[in-house]
Scaffold this motif. Structure first.
Motif, short mmCIF file in Angstrom:
data_model
loop_
_atom_site.label_atom_id
_atom_site.label_comp_id
_atom_site.label_asym_id
_atom_site.label_seq_id
_atom_site.Cartn_x
_atom_site.Cartn_y
_atom_site.Cartn_z
N SER A 3 -6.82 -11.95 6.41
CA SER A 3 -5.56 -11.40 6.93
C SER A 3 -4.47 -11.46 5.86
O SER A 3 -3.67 -10.55 5.74
CB SER A 3 -5.14 -12.19 8.16
OG SER A 3 -3.91 -11.72 8.64
N LEU A 4 -4.45 -12.53 5.08
CA LEU A 4 -3.45 -12.68 4.03
C LEU A 4 -3.61 -11.59 2.96
O LEU A 4 -2.63 -11.00 2.51
CB LEU A 4 -3.54 -14.07 3.40
CG LEU A 4 -2.54 -14.37 2.29
CD1 LEU A 4 -1.11 -14.29 2.82
CD2 LEU A 4 -2.82 -15.73 1.69
N ALA A 5 -4.86 -11.34 2.59
CA ALA A 5 -5.11 -10.29 1.59
C ALA A 5 -4.71 -8.91 2.12
O ALA A 5 -4.18 -8.08 1.37
CB ALA A 5 -6.58 -10.30 1.18
N THR A 6 -4.96 -8.68 3.39
CA THR A 6 -4.58 -7.40 4.00
C THR A 6 -3.07 -7.22 3.95
O THR A 6 -2.57 -6.14 3.57
CB THR A 6 -5.07 -7.34 5.45
OG1 THR A 6 -6.48 -7.51 5.47
CG2 THR A 6 -4.70 -6.01 6.09
N TRP A 7 -2.33 -8.26 4.32
CA TRP A 7 -0.86 -8.17 4.29
C TRP A 7 -0.34 -8.02 2.87
O TRP A 7 0.65 -7.32 2.62
CB TRP A 7 -0.23 -9.37 4.97
CG TRP A 7 -0.31 -9.27 6.45
CD1 TRP A 7 -1.11 -9.99 7.29
CD2 TRP A 7 0.42 -8.37 7.29
NE1 TRP A 7 -0.93 -9.60 8.58
CE2 TRP A 7 0.02 -8.60 8.61
CE3 TRP A 7 1.37 -7.39 7.04
CZ2 TRP A 7 0.53 -7.88 9.69
CZ3 TRP A 7 1.88 -6.68 8.11
CH2 TRP A 7 1.48 -6.93 9.41
N ALA A 8 -0.98 -8.67 1.91
CA ALA A 8 -0.57 -8.54 0.52
C ALA A 8 -0.77 -7.11 0.03
O ALA A 8 0.09 -6.55 -0.65
CB ALA A 8 -1.36 -9.52 -0.36
N LEU A 9 -1.91 -6.49 0.38
CA LEU A 9 -2.15 -5.10 -0.02
C LEU A 9 -1.16 -4.15 0.64
O LEU A 9 -0.70 -3.18 0.02
CB LEU A 9 -3.58 -4.70 0.31
CG LEU A 9 -4.66 -5.30 -0.58
CD1 LEU A 9 -6.05 -4.92 -0.08
CD2 LEU A 9 -4.47 -4.83 -2.01
#
Length: 74
Positions: A3-9
């Motif tokens: 989820s963190l990587a998704t929000w970062a992208l």
């Protein structure tokens, strides 16, 4: 993908879109000819990161007019 990587992208993509919009607005406010404005804009639209980088180094300069407001027209 976490989820963190998704929000970062999503954050990076939003930043790129905002920078591209700023660059395109700056291009159309510049004092270059219409053909150059169209080519720079197409370059940024087709290649968002590469076009923005190239425009940042070699792009058109010189804004002909700033935003108009009632205070400046007096």
């Amino acid at each position: 993908m976490s989820s963190l990587a998704t929000w970062a992208l999503i954050g990076v993509a939003t930043l790129v879109v905002l920078l591209d919009l700023w660059a395109i607005i700056s291009i159309f406010r510049s004092d270059t000819n219409v053909n150059a404005k169209a080519l720079w804009s197409l370059l940024i639209i087709i290649f968002p990161l590469l076009g923005l980088a190239i425009w940042g180094v070699a792009g058109p300069r010189g804004v002909t007019q700033g935003p108009s407001s009632p205070e400046h027209s007096k």
